[in-house]
Design a protein around this motif. Structure first.
Motif, mmCIF file in Angstrom:
data_model
loop_
_atom_site.group_PDB
_atom_site.id
_atom_site.type_symbol
_atom_site.label_atom_id
_atom_site.label_comp_id
_atom_site.label_asym_id
_atom_site.label_seq_id
_atom_site.Cartn_x
_atom_site.Cartn_y
_atom_site.Cartn_z
ATOM 1 N N HIS A 99 0.730 -1.178 0.201
ATOM 2 C CA HIS A 99 0.146 0.124 -0.201
ATOM 3 C C HIS A 99 1.055 1.144 -0.095
ATOM 4 C CE1 HIS A 99 -2.862 3.060 1.698
ATOM 5 N NE2 HIS A 99 -3.582 2.330 0.712
ATOM 6 N N VAL A 100 0.553 2.245 -0.551
ATOM 7 C CA VAL A 100 1.295 3.657 -0.705
ATOM 8 C C VAL A 100 1.682 4.086 0.762
ATOM 9 C CG1 VAL A 100 -0.686 5.008 -1.049
ATOM 10 C CG2 VAL A 100 1.317 5.634 -1.872
ATOM 11 N N LEU A 105 6.261 4.522 5.160
ATOM 12 C CA LEU A 105 6.391 4.242 6.181
ATOM 13 C C LEU A 105 7.915 3.504 6.261
ATOM 14 C CD1 LEU A 105 3.424 2.868 8.046
ATOM 15 C CD2 LEU A 105 4.676 4.526 8.727
ATOM 16 N N VAL A 106 8.006 2.855 4.887
ATOM 17 C CA VAL A 106 9.659 2.429 4.832
ATOM 18 C C VAL A 106 10.438 3.535 4.773
ATOM 19 C CG1 VAL A 106 10.710 1.099 3.253
ATOM 20 C CG2 VAL A 106 8.559 0.375 3.567
ATOM 21 N N GLY A 164 -4.801 0.745 11.121
ATOM 22 C CA GLY A 164 -5.127 0.017 12.359
ATOM 23 C C GLY A 164 -3.890 -0.347 12.786
ATOM 24 N N HIS A 165 -3.369 -1.584 12.750
ATOM 25 C CA HIS A 165 -2.033 -2.157 13.043
ATOM 26 C C HIS A 165 -1.162 -0.926 12.761
ATOM 27 C CE1 HIS A 165 1.072 -4.592 14.334
ATOM 28 N NE2 HIS A 165 1.574 -4.966 13.304
ATOM 29 N N THR A 166 -0.927 -0.564 11.417
ATOM 30 C CA THR A 166 -0.257 0.591 11.070
ATOM 31 C C THR A 166 -1.091 1.636 9.989
ATOM 32 O OG1 THR A 166 0.677 -0.166 8.915
ATOM 33 C CG2 THR A 166 1.894 -0.897 10.792
ATOM 34 N N ARG A 167 -0.561 2.510 9.288
ATOM 35 C CA ARG A 167 -1.460 3.336 8.445
ATOM 36 C C ARG A 167 -1.605 2.629 7.221
ATOM 37 N NH1 ARG A 167 3.128 7.460 8.610
ATOM 38 N NH2 ARG A 167 3.757 7.931 6.589
ATOM 39 N N GLY A 168 -0.695 1.751 6.946
ATOM 40 C CA GLY A 168 -0.827 0.981 5.449
ATOM 41 C C GLY A 168 -1.101 -0.148 5.372
ATOM 42 N N ASP A 169 -1.718 -0.969 6.320
ATOM 43 C CA ASP A 169 -1.876 -2.201 6.187
ATOM 44 C C ASP A 169 -2.972 -2.789 4.889
ATOM 45 O OD1 ASP A 169 -1.309 -2.953 9.133
ATOM 46 O OD2 ASP A 169 -2.725 -1.584 9.244
ATOM 47 N N ALA A 170 -2.271 -3.582 4.381
ATOM 48 C CA ALA A 170 -2.957 -4.335 3.181
ATOM 49 C C ALA A 170 -3.419 -5.783 3.589
ATOM 50 C CB ALA A 170 -2.239 -4.556 1.960
ATOM 51 N N TYR A 171 -4.750 -6.060 3.142
ATOM 52 C CA TYR A 171 -5.162 -7.423 3.144
ATOM 53 C C TYR A 171 -5.480 -7.968 2.065
ATOM 54 C CZ TYR A 171 -9.874 -5.475 1.779
ATOM 55 O OH TYR A 171 -10.977 -5.046 1.193
ATOM 56 N N LEU A 172 -5.295 -9.383 1.865
ATOM 57 C CA LEU A 172 -5.508 -10.199 0.783
ATOM 58 C C LEU A 172 -6.651 -10.877 0.668
ATOM 59 C CD1 LEU A 172 -2.539 -12.411 -1.084
ATOM 60 C CD2 LEU A 172 -4.969 -13.086 -0.922
ATOM 61 N N TRP A 173 -7.661 -10.898 -0.307
ATOM 62 C CA TRP A 173 -9.155 -11.427 -0.367
ATOM 63 C C TRP A 173 -9.136 -12.191 -1.582
ATOM 64 C CZ3 TRP A 173 -13.007 -12.985 2.083
ATOM 65 C CH2 TRP A 173 -14.344 -13.163 1.716
ATOM 66 N N ASP A 196 2.578 0.691 16.725
ATOM 67 C CA ASP A 196 2.275 1.839 15.104
ATOM 68 C C ASP A 196 1.051 1.942 14.849
ATOM 69 O OD1 ASP A 196 5.050 2.447 14.862
ATOM 70 O OD2 ASP A 196 5.244 0.436 13.898
ATOM 71 N N ALA A 197 0.020 1.860 16.123
ATOM 72 C CA ALA A 197 -1.468 1.607 15.598
ATOM 73 C C ALA A 197 -2.053 2.882 15.662
ATOM 74 C CB ALA A 197 -1.944 0.531 16.379
ATOM 75 N N TYR A 198 -3.357 2.840 15.186
ATOM 76 C CA TYR A 198 -4.273 4.021 15.353
ATOM 77 C C TYR A 198 -5.567 3.406 15.855
ATOM 78 C CZ TYR A 198 -1.203 6.360 12.011
ATOM 79 O OH TYR A 198 -0.035 6.966 11.491
#
Ligand SMILES: [Zn+2]
Length: 320
Positions: A99-100, A105-106, A164-173, A196-198
């Motif tokens: 995710h962008v 974050l990197v 969530g866990h970070t600002r850029g979490d990606a899920y795969l569905w 690193d969460a929100y």
């Protein structure tokens, strides 16, 4: 007795389980260590998360190669954390996808996170000298991204359900098979790391994941979850950890207490339910510090460094 720092004393190897979730869909879990997955297209693979080092990633690829020899076209990183990202070179993927906001974050804190996670969880860094450097994407997405798997395999969807866990979490569905790889947004009987969460937005993000109505869930850590009811239970447990943590810390903050009182309150609240789960004692000081900062109006998590880790650990977890 001083408490050993984070997971530095956790040196016993975990046993790994490769599970075939559906035709061409694989997950490797390892007793609470970070999970990884893979999905077959007609003539390529999509891998999800990379482990901490290329040497560790190669162990996973060796197990996967007993099922398929297709080349890895896409390596998707759920988020920027070192134990998910730094093994990427072993996949020789055509595209490294994130995710962008994970790219941000990197750039912003990848180096510091590498040093921090190495000190917190040294066991996960098998042959750390095999890491060639930070993992940079060749492809970033915002919103969602679809990959056609070819044949009658349908599509694979990458999404971002909110911060969530970070600002850029990606899920795969996998919509046809209702299989969800959620990264660290959902844990299956493992404690949440929220440094690193929100926290408050994470609750809404979990609601968005629930709307997918997954039948199989691979969380960031812990066993694969099968069946709608069990998926709902895993998401509910994750929400319960967040609500317990935020409720306990907020009540001390509102009452004008200090962060040590908040840590004690959170520990009292969570320990009976979550205390036996992997990395509970490791995570809690960092979790409490981050939510305390959030209550103080710090929007973006402060960058964790080995020095800051030790300070927070000494303040909250190891008071001598
Ligand atoms: Zn993580």
């Amino acid at each position: 007795m001083p408490k050993p720092f984070a997971s530095s004393a956790d040196t016993s190897p975990k046993s790994e389980t490769l599970e075939v979730l559906a035709d061409g869909v694989y997950a490797l879990t390892s007793e609470g260590d970070p999970n990884v997955g893979a999905v077959e297209g007609e003539d390529f693979l999509v891998c999800f998360d990379a482990r901490a080092t290329p040497a560790s990633a190669r162990d996973w690829l060796d197990a996967l190669r007993e099922h398929t020899d297709k080349p890895v076209k896409y390596l998707v990183l759920s988020h920027y954390h070192a134990v998910r990202a730094l093994g990427a070179s072993a996949f020789e993927a055509s595209e490294v996808v994130m995710h962008v906001d994970t790219l941000g974050l990197v750039r912003e804190r990848g180096e510091q996170d590498w040093a921090s996670e190495f000190a917190r969880m040294p066991r996960l860094f098998k042959e750390p000298e095999s890491i060639p450097g930070l993992t940079w994407p060749t492809l970033c997405f915002d919103g969602t991204m679809s990959i056609s798997l070819g044949g009658d395999r349908g599509d694979l969807v990458l999404g971002h359900a909110g911060r969530g866990h970070t600002r850029g979490d990606a899920y795969l569905w996998l919509p046809d098979r209702k299989i969800l790889f959620a990264g660290d947004l959902v844990e299956s009987e493992a404690a949440l790391y929220t440094g690193d969460a929100y926290h408050r937005e994470w609750l809404g993000t979990l609601e968005n994941l629930e709307l997918l109505e997954a039948e199989v869930l691979v969380g960031g850590r812990g066993a694969v979850v099968h069946g709608r009811e069990n998926v709902t239970a895993a998401i509910t447990q994750t929400r319960g950890f967040l609500l317990g943590l935020t409720g306990a810390v907020a009540s001390v903050h509102e009452a004008g207490g200090d962060i040590r009182d908040a840590f004690d309150a959170a520990h009292r609240e969570l320990e009976p339910t979550y205390g036996k789960w992997p990395i509970f004692e490791h995570c809690l000081p960092f979790d409490v510090q981050r939510f305390w900062d959030e209550l103080d109006g710090v929007e973006h998590p402060e960058i964790w460094t080995p020095e800051r880790d030790r300070e927070v650990w000494a303040l909250l977890q190891d008071r001598g």
